[in-house]
Design a protein around this motif. Structure first.
Motif, PDB file in Angstrom:
ATOM      1  N   PRO A  22      48.461 -31.824 -38.202  1.00 45.38           N
ATOM      2  CA  PRO A  22      48.758 -33.265 -38.315  1.00 45.38           C
ATOM      3  C   PRO A  22      50.009 -33.682 -37.540  1.00 45.38           C
ATOM      4  O   PRO A  22      50.032 -34.764 -36.921  1.00 45.38           O
ATOM      5  CB  PRO A  22      48.951 -33.464 -39.826  1.00 45.38           C
ATOM      6  N   LEU A  23      51.020 -32.834 -37.560  1.00 44.21           N
ATOM      7  CA  LEU A  23      52.242 -33.169 -36.826  1.00 44.21           C
ATOM      8  C   LEU A  23      51.992 -33.196 -35.327  1.00 44.21           C
ATOM      9  O   LEU A  23      52.547 -34.045 -34.606  1.00 44.21           O
ATOM     10  CB  LEU A  23      53.343 -32.157 -37.168  1.00 44.21           C
ATOM     11  N   LEU A  24      51.163 -32.282 -34.836  1.00 45.86           N
ATOM     12  CA  LEU A  24      50.875 -32.246 -33.399  1.00 45.86           C
ATOM     13  C   LEU A  24      50.066 -33.461 -32.969  1.00 45.86           C
ATOM     14  O   LEU A  24      50.247 -33.978 -31.859  1.00 45.86           O
ATOM     15  CB  LEU A  24      50.130 -30.957 -33.046  1.00 45.86           C
ATOM     16  N   VAL A  25      49.155 -33.919 -33.827  1.00 48.79           N
ATOM     17  CA  VAL A  25      48.395 -35.136 -33.498  1.00 48.79           C
ATOM     18  C   VAL A  25      49.334 -36.322 -33.355  1.00 48.79           C
ATOM     19  O   VAL A  25      49.213 -37.120 -32.409  1.00 48.79           O
ATOM     20  CB  VAL A  25      47.324 -35.395 -34.569  1.00 48.79           C
ATOM     21  N   ALA A  56      55.612 -23.201 -33.479  1.00 46.57           N
ATOM     22  CA  ALA A  56      55.494 -24.421 -34.291  1.00 46.57           C
ATOM     23  C   ALA A  56      54.835 -24.118 -35.621  1.00 46.57           C
ATOM     24  O   ALA A  56      55.245 -24.624 -36.673  1.00 46.57           O
ATOM     25  CB  ALA A  56      54.703 -25.485 -33.526  1.00 46.57           C
ATOM     26  N   GLY A  57      53.786 -23.271 -35.601  1.00 46.92           N
ATOM     27  CA  GLY A  57      53.124 -22.915 -36.841  1.00 46.92           C
ATOM     28  C   GLY A  57      54.002 -22.083 -37.753  1.00 46.92           C
ATOM     29  O   GLY A  57      53.988 -22.266 -38.980  1.00 46.92           O
ATOM     30  N   ILE A  58      54.757 -21.161 -37.171  1.00 48.88           N
ATOM     31  CA  ILE A  58      55.633 -20.315 -37.985  1.00 48.88           C
ATOM     32  C   ILE A  58      56.719 -21.155 -38.650  1.00 48.88           C
ATOM     33  O   ILE A  58      57.014 -21.003 -39.845  1.00 48.88           O
ATOM     34  CB  ILE A  58      56.241 -19.206 -37.121  1.00 48.88           C
ATOM     35  N   VAL A  59      57.322 -22.073 -37.871  1.00 53.48           N
ATOM     36  CA  VAL A  59      58.357 -22.939 -38.434  1.00 53.48           C
ATOM     37  C   VAL A  59      57.773 -23.807 -39.547  1.00 53.48           C
ATOM     38  O   VAL A  59      58.379 -23.987 -40.619  1.00 53.48           O
ATOM     39  CB  VAL A  59      58.991 -23.807 -37.331  1.00 53.48           C
ATOM     40  N   LEU A  87      47.245 -30.487 -27.505  1.00 53.29           N
ATOM     41  CA  LEU A  87      48.170 -29.802 -28.405  1.00 53.29           C
ATOM     42  C   LEU A  87      47.414 -28.997 -29.468  1.00 53.29           C
ATOM     43  O   LEU A  87      47.813 -27.866 -29.802  1.00 53.29           O
ATOM     44  CB  LEU A  87      49.095 -30.820 -29.074  1.00 53.29           C
ATOM     45  N   LEU A  88      46.325 -29.550 -29.985  1.00 51.22           N
ATOM     46  CA  LEU A  88      45.535 -28.820 -30.984  1.00 51.22           C
ATOM     47  C   LEU A  88      44.864 -27.601 -30.362  1.00 51.22           C
ATOM     48  O   LEU A  88      44.823 -26.516 -30.983  1.00 51.22           O
ATOM     49  CB  LEU A  88      44.488 -29.748 -31.598  1.00 51.22           C
ATOM     50  N   LEU A  89      44.311 -27.768 -29.167  1.00 50.76           N
ATOM     51  CA  LEU A  89      43.682 -26.629 -28.490  1.00 50.76           C
ATOM     52  C   LEU A  89      44.704 -25.544 -28.181  1.00 50.76           C
ATOM     53  O   LEU A  89      44.444 -24.339 -28.396  1.00 50.76           O
ATOM     54  CB  LEU A  89      43.011 -27.106 -27.201  1.00 50.76           C
ATOM     55  N   ILE A 131      49.110 -20.710 -40.179  1.00 49.99           N
ATOM     56  CA  ILE A 131      49.932 -21.093 -39.023  1.00 49.99           C
ATOM     57  C   ILE A 131      49.147 -21.993 -38.077  1.00 49.99           C
ATOM     58  O   ILE A 131      49.698 -22.901 -37.441  1.00 49.99           O
ATOM     59  CB  ILE A 131      50.421 -19.828 -38.295  1.00 49.99           C
ATOM     60  N   ALA A 132      47.831 -21.742 -37.974  1.00 52.10           N
ATOM     61  CA  ALA A 132      47.001 -22.548 -37.066  1.00 52.10           C
ATOM     62  C   ALA A 132      46.633 -23.896 -37.653  1.00 52.10           C
ATOM     63  O   ALA A 132      46.242 -24.811 -36.904  1.00 52.10           O
ATOM     64  CB  ALA A 132      45.726 -21.773 -36.716  1.00 52.10           C
TER      65      ALA A 132
END
Length: 410
Positions: A59-62, A30-33, A115-117, A53-54
């Motif tokens: 924001p999208l994951l939240v 997800a971070g690479i994309v 998701l953030l963790l 990447i991290a």
């Protein structure tokens, strides 16, 4: 090999170590994309791209964590990759990880934190998975006499053989970090994606309902098949001793009819045990009680029946359970007293259904507990419907009676 060393190496032989590793590596995708969407993310070398990447997908994951179905997707993935052993229904329930959509804002919030963790731990492990093997390769090249100048790693200007002693250390560190990160993630999944108190209560109720359903099916089979076998045995014995072709013909017809009904009941019970099967036909009710009475008459009993009230308008559960109660009572008569006179009373009133089956006591008294689970099943059926049932001798007769309330079921 020392036991302490075996304890250290044992996690590396477990498949779950590598499935957890894979679970965390997938997160960095997800971070690479997201990084490709921001110009310049990967132009710098070293560790800075991993930091981007991290951070970029956070924001999208939240926002994704607030979508109810995401909790289900993450729970299924966590069960499959983070928990060891088989993944059947019982194992999934024992994992402590929920696979249902978020039902509250608290569950949505925990999903977002999860998701953030997962992103932070996954990106860190991905970076080490890439960099530490490169470092091990650099040490190996230095031990072979080749200077190394790799981006993001200290340059080795003066190679020496003793660098070969350092070559395994990055791989050992990577293995230790992977095992620890996998265990940490599995524990976090149970806390952040774990079942809530309401979900545990719902699961307990569903499991209890399944157990009750199985018990009801067992009782159904006991009553139906037991009745059929009892009638068959009594009819066959009576036909053999009667010596009358007409009686034998009637006995065979009764055995055939009883056997067909037992097969229908058996097929219905087996279909209920198969979740993918279509729902079977309705169970017999008190409107079909004449079949039971005729079956007892065909077995040689003189049956006097008293039916009163609107039996055809009884609530379904009461009518079905009442049928089974009468069936078990008649089976008990034939099994323990033989073809004796039987009195059957069914009275449907405004408030309750009353059932009563009487027969003369056998010459040889029944041993304690001789009634088996059948009469106990009569009492259990009555209790499930909020009623009561009594079985036992009464004035020289054996009496089975039940009273089933109707007002709360209408």
């Amino acid at each position: 090999m020392p036991s302490s060393l075996l304890a250290v190496l044992r996690p590396l032989s477990r498949a779950v170590t590598y499935t957890r590793w894979l679970h965390l590596l997938i997160t960095s995708v997800a971070g690479i994309v997201t990084g490709f969407l921001y110009e310049g993310t990967f132009r710098t070398g070293g560790w800075l791209p991993w930091l981007w990447i991290a951070v970029l997908p956070a924001p999208l994951l939240v926002l994704a964590g607030l979508i109810p179905v995401v909790r289900r997707v993450e729970g299924l993935q966590a069960q499959l990759l983070l928990t060891p052993g088989p993944h059947g229904l019982e194992a999934r329930a024992a994992s402590g990880i929920a696979t249902t959509p978020s039902g509250s804002w608290s569950e949505r919030g925990r999903t977002a934190v999860w998701l953030l963790l997962r992103l932070a731990v996954g990106v860190a492990l991905s970076a080490l998975t890439v960099q530490l093997p490169i470092l091990a390769g650099a040490f190996t090249m230095a031990a072979a006499g080749h200077p190394t100048r790799l981006e993001g790693l200290p340059a080795i200007e003066e190679p020496h053989w003793w660098y070969g002693l350092l070559a395994p250390l990055p791989l050992v560190l990577l293995s230790a970090v992977a095992v620890g990160a996998g265990s940490l993630t599995a524990g976090a999944a149970r806390r952040l994606l774990g079942t809530s108190a309401a979900e545990r209560l719902a699961e307990l109720e569903a499991r209890t309902e399944r157990m009750l359903q199985h018990n009801r099916l067992a009782q159904e089979l006991h009553d139906s098949i037991g009745h059929a076998l009892t009638v068959t045995v009594v009819q066959a014995g009576a036909a053999r001793t009667a010596g009358s072709p007409e009686f034998t013909e009637r006995a065979l017809a009764a055995i055939e009819g009883t056997g067909r009904q037992a097969l229908v009941d058996l097929e219905r019970a087996l279909r209920l045990l198969r979740e993918d099967a279509p729902r079977p036909a309705d169970r017999p009710t008190l409107t079909d009680a004449e079949l039971l009475l005729e079956s007892a008459r065909a077995a040689g009993s003189t049956v006097r029946a008293e039916l009163s009230g609107p039996l055809d308008t009884l609530p379904g559960p009461v009518s079905r359970e009442g049928y089974r109660m009468v069936q078990e009572a008649l089976t008990n008569v034939l099994r323990h007293a033989g073809p004796v006179p039987v009195s059957v009373r069914m009275a449907a009133g405004a408030d309750a259904l009353e059932l009563e089956v009487r027969n003369p006591l056998p010459a040889i008294p029944l041993a304690p507990g001789a009634g088996g689970r059948g009469l106990r099943g009569v009492r259990e059926r009555a209790a499930l419907l909020g009623g009561e049932a009594e079985t036992g001798p009464d004035g020289g007769e054996w009496r089975v009676s039940a009273r089933l309330p109707l007002r709360q079921l209408r």
